[in-house]
Design a protein around this motif. Structure first.
Motif, PDB file in Angstrom:
ATOM      1  N   PRO A 144     -37.772  20.580  54.357  1.00 42.55           N
ATOM      2  CA  PRO A 144     -37.367  19.437  53.536  1.00 42.55           C
ATOM      3  C   PRO A 144     -38.252  18.219  53.744  1.00 42.55           C
ATOM      4  CG  PRO A 144     -35.452  20.473  54.536  1.00 42.55           C
ATOM      5  CD  PRO A 144     -36.663  21.117  55.146  1.00 42.55           C
ATOM      6  N   ALA A 145     -38.784  18.060  54.933  1.00 42.47           N
ATOM      7  CA  ALA A 145     -39.626  16.898  55.209  1.00 42.47           C
ATOM      8  C   ALA A 145     -40.933  16.945  54.432  1.00 42.47           C
ATOM      9  CB  ALA A 145     -39.907  16.794  56.707  1.00 42.47           C
ATOM     10  N   SER A 146     -41.306  18.125  53.926  1.00 39.50           N
ATOM     11  CA  SER A 146     -42.562  18.255  53.203  1.00 39.50           C
ATOM     12  C   SER A 146     -42.405  18.043  51.701  1.00 39.50           C
ATOM     13  CB  SER A 146     -43.172  19.638  53.454  1.00 39.50           C
ATOM     14  OG  SER A 146     -42.371  20.644  52.837  1.00 39.50           O
ATOM     15  N   ILE A 147     -41.186  17.862  51.213  1.00 39.74           N
ATOM     16  CA  ILE A 147     -40.928  17.720  49.784  1.00 39.74           C
ATOM     17  C   ILE A 147     -40.858  16.230  49.437  1.00 39.74           C
ATOM     18  CG2 ILE A 147     -39.329  18.201  47.900  1.00 39.74           C
ATOM     19  CD1 ILE A 147     -38.398  20.645  49.486  1.00 39.74           C
ATOM     20  N   PRO A 148     -41.757  15.717  48.602  1.00 41.92           N
ATOM     21  CA  PRO A 148     -41.687  14.296  48.215  1.00 41.92           C
ATOM     22  C   PRO A 148     -40.381  14.009  47.469  1.00 41.92           C
ATOM     23  CG  PRO A 148     -43.810  15.260  47.626  1.00 41.92           C
ATOM     24  CD  PRO A 148     -42.915  16.396  48.020  1.00 41.92           C
ATOM     25  N   LEU A 149     -39.791  12.865  47.751  1.00 43.23           N
ATOM     26  CA  LEU A 149     -38.493  12.503  47.177  1.00 43.23           C
ATOM     27  C   LEU A 149     -38.588  11.137  46.493  1.00 43.23           C
ATOM     28  CD1 LEU A 149     -36.289  13.606  50.209  1.00 43.23           C
ATOM     29  CD2 LEU A 149     -36.523  14.819  48.038  1.00 43.23           C
ATOM     30  N   PRO A 150     -39.079  11.093  45.257  1.00 47.37           N
ATOM     31  CA  PRO A 150     -39.082   9.836  44.520  1.00 47.37           C
ATOM     32  C   PRO A 150     -37.700   9.540  43.936  1.00 47.37           C
ATOM     33  CG  PRO A 150     -40.019  11.570  43.168  1.00 47.37           C
ATOM     34  CD  PRO A 150     -39.700  12.193  44.506  1.00 47.37           C
ATOM     35  N   LEU A 151     -37.429   8.275  43.688  1.00 43.52           N
ATOM     36  CA  LEU A 151     -36.207   7.854  43.003  1.00 43.52           C
ATOM     37  C   LEU A 151     -36.621   7.067  41.769  1.00 43.52           C
ATOM     38  CD1 LEU A 151     -33.136   7.650  42.875  1.00 43.52           C
ATOM     39  CD2 LEU A 151     -33.271   5.586  44.287  1.00 43.52           C
ATOM     40  N   ILE A 152     -36.143   7.523  40.596  1.00 42.14           N
ATOM     41  CA  ILE A 152     -36.596   6.968  39.325  1.00 42.14           C
ATOM     42  C   ILE A 152     -35.436   6.296  38.609  1.00 42.14           C
ATOM     43  CG2 ILE A 152     -37.642   7.521  37.091  1.00 42.14           C
ATOM     44  CD1 ILE A 152     -39.021   9.867  38.448  1.00 42.14           C
ATOM     45  N   PHE A 153     -35.640   5.052  38.213  1.00 44.15           N
ATOM     46  CA  PHE A 153     -34.668   4.277  37.443  1.00 44.15           C
ATOM     47  C   PHE A 153     -35.160   4.172  36.002  1.00 44.15           C
ATOM     48  CE2 PHE A 153     -34.551   2.823  41.797  1.00 44.15           C
ATOM     49  CZ  PHE A 153     -33.220   2.574  42.083  1.00 44.15           C
ATOM     50  N   GLY A 154     -34.289   4.454  35.053  1.00 42.52           N
ATOM     51  CA  GLY A 154     -34.708   4.309  33.668  1.00 42.52           C
ATOM     52  C   GLY A 154     -33.657   4.805  32.710  1.00 42.52           C
ATOM     53  N   PRO A 155     -33.974   4.807  31.413  1.00 39.01           N
ATOM     54  CA  PRO A 155     -33.028   5.280  30.404  1.00 39.01           C
ATOM     55  C   PRO A 155     -32.962   6.806  30.386  1.00 39.01           C
ATOM     56  CG  PRO A 155     -34.744   3.861  29.452  1.00 39.01           C
ATOM     57  CD  PRO A 155     -35.191   4.242  30.818  1.00 39.01           C
ATOM     58  N   PHE A 156     -31.857   7.307  29.833  1.00 41.66           N
ATOM     59  CA  PHE A 156     -31.710   8.745  29.618  1.00 41.66           C
ATOM     60  C   PHE A 156     -31.998   9.047  28.153  1.00 41.66           C
ATOM     61  CE2 PHE A 156     -29.397  12.578  28.485  1.00 41.66           C
ATOM     62  CZ  PHE A 156     -29.791  13.441  29.489  1.00 41.66           C
ATOM     63  N   ASP A 157     -33.005   9.881  27.910  1.00 45.29           N
ATOM     64  CA  ASP A 157     -33.392  10.316  26.572  1.00 45.29           C
ATOM     65  C   ASP A 157     -32.883  11.745  26.380  1.00 45.29           C
ATOM     66  OD1 ASP A 157     -34.614  11.386  24.341  1.00 45.29           O
ATOM     67  OD2 ASP A 157     -36.655  11.045  25.020  1.00 45.29           O
ATOM     68  N   PRO A 158     -31.850  11.957  25.558  1.00 46.86           N
ATOM     69  CA  PRO A 158     -31.285  13.299  25.443  1.00 46.86           C
ATOM     70  C   PRO A 158     -32.196  14.305  24.763  1.00 46.86           C
ATOM     71  CG  PRO A 158     -30.240  11.813  23.881  1.00 46.86           C
ATOM     72  CD  PRO A 158     -31.097  10.972  24.761  1.00 46.86           C
ATOM     73  N   SER A 159     -33.243  13.849  24.067  1.00 47.62           N
ATOM     74  CA  SER A 159     -34.174  14.795  23.452  1.00 47.62           C
ATOM     75  C   SER A 159     -35.101  15.435  24.480  1.00 47.62           C
ATOM     76  CB  SER A 159     -35.011  14.100  22.375  1.00 47.62           C
ATOM     77  OG  SER A 159     -36.044  13.317  22.946  1.00 47.62           O
TER      78      SER A 159
END
Length: 269
Positions: A6-21
């Motif tokens: 698990p320590a080798s997996i990058p973990l970004p956190l993304i804030f933004g809108p949800f586009d259902p398409s």
């Protein structure tokens, strides 16, 4: 096959809108991250009603909900970097600014963009929203990604008058952004590309294809790739050098499922 560390997996956190398409924003960002070997946490700040042709309505989510969801993830998962995508109102921006301040040790990629023209946003003062972005989020960003035409547009509207309106990128530096990566910037006659403006140090220039997909926000794709690489522990300069070819390759894979824009294709051929 042994499970990955698990320590080798990058973990970004993304804030933004949800586009259902699935053409843009959180759904496709999560897929992009997975394709780069990362696992993205996501925090929706608005929900679009849209298809591949465009946005019909936008439902902005309460600031309290945004704050609760972000802190649940940040207190549970060792997040490596943050990306903040399009934001539509000062209240959400203020909430995100406080989260970024509380986790200032995490690299922050900020994508600046103009909001879509929909009735749901007519109650907002665009100057207040842009002002909140410039005053609250830009100073905390380690890297700003923006279409080169947008700072010029804001300068023409007088929104950068408190800084150097005649030098829009310089104004972003004065607001506190150390690195500004401009997309669709002129590199020469008939040639556009990427230009990195670094405050008080050398920048860089790269060719960038005229995309057939995500023509309105290809910089969002680039910002997501950068966030993944920063979450992996790369320095911003190294992340940019790797992100440009990676994002260019992604832009070459697309398909046309509906009546509107083409969509990035990440499924196996």
């Amino acid at each position: 096959m042994p499970a990955p560390d698990p320590a080798s997996i990058p973990l970004p956190l993304i804030f933004g809108p949800f586009d259902p398409s699935g053409a843009s924003h959180l759904p496709i960002d999560a897929v992009i991250c997975a394709g780069l070997g990362a696992h993205a946490g996501t925090v929706a700040t608005a929900i679009h009603v849209q298809d591949t042709a465009g946005v019909e309505t936008i439902q902005r989510l309460p600031a309290e909900l945004i704050d609760d969801q972000a802190r649940c993830l940040l207190e549970d998962i060792p997040i490596g970097a943050l990306k903040i995508g399009p934001q539509y109102d000062p209240e959400s921006i203020a909430t995100l600014a406080q989260i970024a301040a509380d986790y200032s040790n995490l690299p922050l990629v900020l994508q600046l963009s103009a909001p879509p023209l929909v009735p749901d946003l007519e109650d907002l003062d665009p100057e207040e929203t842009v002002g909140a972005l410039l005053e609250l989020l830009v100073p905390q960003a380690h890297l700003v990604v923006v279409d080169a035409r947008l700072p010029e547009q804001w300068a023409g509207q007088g929104l950068l008058s408190s800084a150097r309106a005649g030098d829009p990128v310089g104004a972003l530096h004065e607001f506190g952004a150390p690195l500004v990566l401009c997309c669709n910037a002129p590199l020469g006659p008939g040639l556009n590309g990427l230009v990195l403006h670094a405050h008080d140090q050398a920048g860089g220039r790269w060719p960038w294809p005229a995309p057939r997909v995500r023509t309105g926000d290809a910089e969002s794709l680039l910002a997501t790739v950068l966030c993944c690489l920063l979450a992996r522990g790369l320095a911003p300069a190294d992340a940019i050098a790797q992100a440009v070819p990676a994002a260019t390759a992604l832009l070459e894979r697309h398909f046309h499922p509906g009546m509107g824009q083409r969509i990035l294709r990440h499924a196996a051929s």
